[in-house]
Design an enzyme around this catalytic site. Sequence first.
Site, PDB file in Angstrom:
ATOM      1  N   HIS A  75      55.935  17.928  50.495  1.00 11.86           N
ATOM      2  CA  HIS A  75      55.370  19.207  50.917  1.00 11.86           C
ATOM      3  C   HIS A  75      55.857  19.605  52.308  1.00 11.86           C
ATOM      4  O   HIS A  75      56.272  18.753  53.109  1.00 11.86           O
ATOM      5  CB  HIS A  75      53.852  19.152  50.886  1.00 11.86           C
ATOM      6  N   GLU A  77      54.335  20.563  55.026  1.00 16.44           N
ATOM      7  CA  GLU A  77      53.635  19.994  56.176  1.00 16.44           C
ATOM      8  C   GLU A  77      54.129  18.581  56.475  1.00 16.44           C
ATOM      9  O   GLU A  77      54.411  18.247  57.627  1.00 16.44           O
ATOM     10  CB  GLU A  77      52.117  19.952  55.921  1.00 16.44           C
ATOM     11  N   CYS A 101      47.231  20.666  51.093  1.00 20.78           N
ATOM     12  CA  CYS A 101      46.569  19.817  50.100  1.00 20.78           C
ATOM     13  C   CYS A 101      45.934  18.619  50.806  1.00 20.78           C
ATOM     14  O   CYS A 101      46.138  18.402  52.005  1.00 20.78           O
ATOM     15  CB  CYS A 101      47.585  19.343  49.058  1.00 20.78           C
ATOM     16  N   CYS A 104      48.529  16.178  52.450  1.00 22.63           N
ATOM     17  CA  CYS A 104      49.065  16.704  53.711  1.00 22.63           C
ATOM     18  C   CYS A 104      47.988  16.711  54.793  1.00 22.63           C
ATOM     19  O   CYS A 104      48.283  16.473  55.966  1.00 22.63           O
ATOM     20  CB  CYS A 104      49.651  18.094  53.508  1.00 22.63           C
TER      21      CYS A 104
END
Length: 160
Positions: A75, A77, A101, A104
Amino acid sequence: MKRNDYISWDEYFMGVSILASKRSKDPNTQVGACIVDDHNIILSTGYNGFPLGCSDDEFPWERIGEDTKYPYVVHAELNAILNSGGKDLRGSKIYVSLFPCNECAKAIIQSGIREIIYISDKHANDRGTIASKRLLKAAGVKCTRLEPKSHKIELDFDIE
């Protein structure tokens, strides 16, 4: 007299985040992230994609089925945190186009990032997002939805 139509710091860094998302090859969801220190200096950026050395042509981009993208994609992040090259991120802010999420959120908390500025929270009712918000609240990470003055910033490569 100075111009009055300049963008805010939040709009600038969210713009960098959205621009980073344009590097994602994901056909469905493009997410970008930009980490900034308290002096408004960019520490790192990232976007969702496969890990270094893992070909975008050899791993699946599918969202449903037996072999999906979910076990493989990093992801935005986490990519931004990893791309920081070990910089001290304590006390920084992360600008993301999509609310993080739960996985993250854990990385954000562990890295010492103290504030998340986001645009979309389209997965607000998903179990992972609910867990994310619970973790972030418990850790004292501030979460702010950006309400930009303008909903569009135009980039023009023809500057002459």
